[in-house]
Design an enzyme around this catalytic site. Structure first.
Site, mmCIF file in Angstrom:
data_model
loop_
_atom_site.group_PDB
_atom_site.id
_atom_site.type_symbol
_atom_site.label_atom_id
_atom_site.label_comp_id
_atom_site.label_asym_id
_atom_site.label_seq_id
_atom_site.Cartn_x
_atom_site.Cartn_y
_atom_site.Cartn_z
ATOM 1 C CG ASN A 120 8.193 -1.386 -0.631
ATOM 2 O OD1 ASN A 120 8.199 -0.617 0.333
ATOM 3 N ND2 ASN A 120 8.255 -0.976 -1.899
ATOM 4 C CD1 TRP A 121 4.555 -3.821 4.806
ATOM 5 C CD2 TRP A 121 4.726 -2.814 6.795
ATOM 6 N NE1 TRP A 121 4.244 -4.753 5.772
ATOM 7 C CE2 TRP A 121 4.338 -4.157 7.005
ATOM 8 C CE3 TRP A 121 4.908 -1.984 7.903
ATOM 9 C CZ2 TRP A 121 4.117 -4.686 8.277
ATOM 10 C CZ3 TRP A 121 4.689 -2.508 9.170
ATOM 11 C CH2 TRP A 121 4.295 -3.853 9.349
ATOM 12 C CE LYS A 122 4.664 -0.378 -3.086
ATOM 13 N NZ LYS A 122 4.308 -0.211 -4.461
ATOM 14 N N GLY A 139 1.976 -2.696 -8.316
ATOM 15 C CA GLY A 139 0.736 -2.124 -7.791
ATOM 16 C C GLY A 139 -0.404 -2.110 -8.794
ATOM 17 C CD GLU A 172 5.890 2.815 -5.530
ATOM 18 O OE1 GLU A 172 6.199 2.892 -4.328
ATOM 19 O OE2 GLU A 172 5.123 1.937 -5.983
ATOM 20 C CB SER A 198 1.005 -7.671 -9.092
ATOM 21 O OG SER A 198 0.736 -6.284 -9.273
ATOM 22 C CG HIS A 243 10.390 0.936 -5.147
ATOM 23 N ND1 HIS A 243 9.354 1.548 -5.815
ATOM 24 C CD2 HIS A 243 9.948 -0.296 -4.800
ATOM 25 C CE1 HIS A 243 8.326 0.714 -5.856
ATOM 26 N NE2 HIS A 243 8.657 -0.411 -5.253
ATOM 27 C CD GLU A 290 9.994 -4.208 -7.075
ATOM 28 O OE1 GLU A 290 9.277 -4.932 -6.404
ATOM 29 O OE2 GLU A 290 10.088 -2.982 -6.900
ATOM 30 N N GLY A 331 4.814 -5.713 -2.386
ATOM 31 C CA GLY A 331 4.196 -4.487 -1.895
ATOM 32 C C GLY A 331 2.863 -4.784 -1.237
ATOM 33 N N GLY A 332 1.784 -4.652 -2.015
ATOM 34 C CA GLY A 332 0.415 -4.775 -1.489
ATOM 35 C C GLY A 332 0.184 -5.989 -0.609
#
Ligand code: PEP
Length: 257
Positions: A13-15, A177, A101, A217, A99, A171, A238-239
């Protein structure tokens, strides 16, 4: 993981990161680090404006492209929205819905998550449905109850045939994150419960076939242990998905029995 009954999926997930011009060098580095024979499906969910570039760039090393959100509407006066038809048209194979977010910053409700998943399924796109508890809910022992509620709401009105195309991503919000990963026991416990909830609705065979991912994470160091859990069928990352070598290491961590 249980490759006998279900797909293993590693989805990034590159956001709101990267640019179209960054995709080529990223994919070259990813390809150079990726295992030759992959034991899983690999997906990169990019911002909508980069999906088409990712579709082309991913062909060579069999990386599918995905979106990060979809409209609940088919078309019309919904400025800024992207429909499932548009995602299908440019070749997206997966799309994240719900998600945390989007739930937190864009007021996405469980009803909207359900509507979005259905729109994607109508167009043959696999929804990656995100669920997960807050730290407060975990501390108050509400994790299982809340996650079960989210799963039931997200799958409402989706039949067993369509369920085969759904992916659930557990999640925990407190792990996204933050660098705080759920322990493999914590993650397994909730993923097992999610499968039990699905079993109660659809029966044993459909529940056995659903891929359930862990996200929060996940990185090159902890992926192997998380992926060794019997009900964790992959990761939503993500990251670490923005670092090609790390992402490739996570893909390689699926090569275990
Ligand atoms: C995510 O955004 O879905 C996620 C899991 O992020 P991170 O891996 O950075 O925690």
């Amino acid at each position: 993981m249980n490759r006998k009954y279900r797909k293993t999926i590693i989805a990034g997930n590159w956001k709101m990161n990267m640019t179209n011009s960054g995709i080529k060098p990223f994919m070259e580095e990813l390809k150079a680090n990726m295992p030759k024979a992959k034991q899983c499906d690999v997906v990169l969910c990019t911002p909508a404006v980069m999906i088409q570039t990712m579709v082309k760039a991913g062909k060579d090393c069999k990386v599918a492209a995905g979106g990060q959100d979809v409209s609940i509407y088919d078309k019309g006066a919904y400025t800024g929205e992207v429909s499932a038809t548009m995602l299908e048209d440019i070749g997206a194979k997966y799309c994240i819905v719900g998600h945390s977010e989007r739930r937190q910053y864009h007021g996405e409700t469980d009803m909207m998550v359900n509507a979005k998943a259905k729109k994607l399924l109508e167009k043959g796109i696999n929804p990656i449905i995100c669920v997960g508890e807050s730290l407060e809910q975990r501390e108050n022992d509400l994790t299982m109850e809340y996650v079960a509620y989210q799963v039931k709401a997200a799958l409402s009105g989706i039949d067993a045939t369509a369920l085969r195309h759904c992916v659930i991503a557990y999640e925990p919000i407190w792990a996204i994150g933050t660098g705080k990963t759920a322990t493999s026991e914590q993650a397994q416990e909730v993923c097992e419960e999610i499968r039990a909830v699905i079993r109660k609705i659809y029966g044993a065979r459909p529940a056995r076939a659903v891929s359930i991912l862990y996200g929060g994470s996940m990185n090159a160091k902890n992926a192997y242990e998380l992926l060794a859990q019997p009900d964790i069928d992959g990761g939503l990352i993500g990251g670490a998905s923005l670092k090609p070598a790390d992402f490739a290491t996570i893909v390689a961590a699926t090569a275990q029995d």
